[in-house]
Design a protein around this motif. Structure first.
Motif, PDB file in Angstrom:
ATOM      1  N   GLY A   1       1.458  -1.417   0.167  1.00 41.96           N
ATOM      2  CA  GLY A   1       0.183  -0.195   0.144  1.00 41.96           C
ATOM      3  C   GLY A   1       1.104   0.939  -0.686  1.00 41.96           C
ATOM      4  O   GLY A   1       1.633   1.150   0.952  1.00 41.96           O
TER       5      GLY A   1
ATOM      6  N   ASP B   1      -6.733   0.676   6.822  1.00 40.12           N
ATOM      7  CA  ASP B   1      -6.896  -0.425   4.777  1.00 40.12           C
ATOM      8  C   ASP B   1      -5.266  -1.491   5.538  1.00 40.12           C
ATOM      9  O   ASP B   1      -5.762  -2.465   4.535  1.00 40.12           O
TER      10      ASP B   1
ATOM     11  N   ASN C   1      -6.028   6.667   5.961  1.00 37.23           N
ATOM     12  CA  ASN C   1      -6.656   5.168   5.951  1.00 37.23           C
ATOM     13  C   ASN C   1      -5.686   4.418   5.548  1.00 37.23           C
ATOM     14  O   ASN C   1      -4.857   2.656   5.280  1.00 37.23           O
TER      15      ASN C   1
ATOM     16  N   THR D   1      -3.616   4.072  -1.550  1.00 43.67           N
ATOM     17  CA  THR D   1      -4.137   4.393  -0.569  1.00 43.67           C
ATOM     18  C   THR D   1      -3.550   5.944   0.068  1.00 43.67           C
ATOM     19  O   THR D   1      -3.458   6.564  -0.979  1.00 43.67           O
TER      20      THR D   1
END
Length: 253
Positions: A35, A83, A79, A75
């Protein structure tokens, strides 16, 4: 006694099997999901088609070391951990500050670069904005990205200033260059990068930043095997000079 020992062994086995093992999952699936926000040069940048930056190169190296494919997942700063905990990716990478709040909600790797909070301003205005007192004024326009440590720093130290909050961190340097805000709250690597790549901008206090921190990577809570493996790979990168090579390629050296 034998019966009790057998029961204890079964309980321990059940406990071990119940523990998370993200590293095995990655190896079995053949995919490492990373991410990243894609809005923090020179660590992670997304141009609408491709990702680039130091931590993107590191992610590629990690995937190669594990013998799996790399999947980059978009992302945002606010978050980042939600996430991660929602299993949208295995590791979060991209200029992420190591801090206690994140440690309580995730695992953090060892640090790989020391840096500090500083400012990015229009060329020729450094003397006007080289202290907190000068920037913490009612008429000073400050640009910050939402959800990261820059916002926290601004909230705690520049409460008198006029804030403009940006969802995309890439928009803040542009706002400074266009005169929409006076100061961007940032960190030394990012400030020096924009100073080197945009003649309209100037870094302030990079030689004496307001804070000192380190960048690291985030891993889901309890994933000790994955954490150990990431730290091992980072040690090997440092030992063999791979990290230094990648930093030079991304204007960090």
């Amino acid at each position: 006694m034998k019966s009790k020992l057998l029961c204890l062994s079964l309980l321990l086995a059940a406990s071990c099997s119940a523990q998370a093992d993200r590293l095995s999952d990655i190896q079995e699936s053949g995919v490492l999901r990373v991410g990243t926000t894609g809005d923090y040069k020179p660590f992670s940048s997304f141009d609408g088609k491709n990702y680039s930056g130091y931590d993107i190169d590191v992610a590629k190296h990690v995937a190669n070391q594990l013998g799996v494919k790399l999947e980059l997942v978009k992302t945002s700063w606010k978050n980042l951990i939600p996430d991660l905990n929602a299993d949208k990716y295995d590791i979060a990478m991209g200029g992420i500050t190591r801090k206690m709040q994140r440690q309580l909600n995730a695992e953090q790797t060892q640090g790989y670069m020391t840096f500090g909070k500083c400012f990015l301003v229009a060329k020729g205005t450094a003397e006007k904005f080289n202290t907190l007192d000068k920037v913490n004024g009612e008429k000073i326009r400050v640009g910050i990205n939402v959800g990261g440590t820059n916002e926290i720093f601004a909230n705690n130290n520049l409460e008198k200033a006029i804030f403009t909050r940006y969802e995309n961190n890439l928009d803040v340097p542009q706002a400074v260059a266009e005169g929409k805000v006076d100061v961007m709250v940032t960190e030394t690597p990012e400030a020096l990068y924009y100073q080197a790549t945009d003649k309209r901008l100037e870094a302030v206090r990079c030689d004496n930043p307001f804070t000192k921190s380190q960048f690291g990577y985030l891993i889901p809570k309890g994933e000790q095997e994955l954490l150990n493996t990431m730290n091992f790979i980072m040690d090997e990168m440092k030992l063999k000079g791979i990290d230094d090579t990648l930093m030079k390629q991304n204007s960090l050296r």
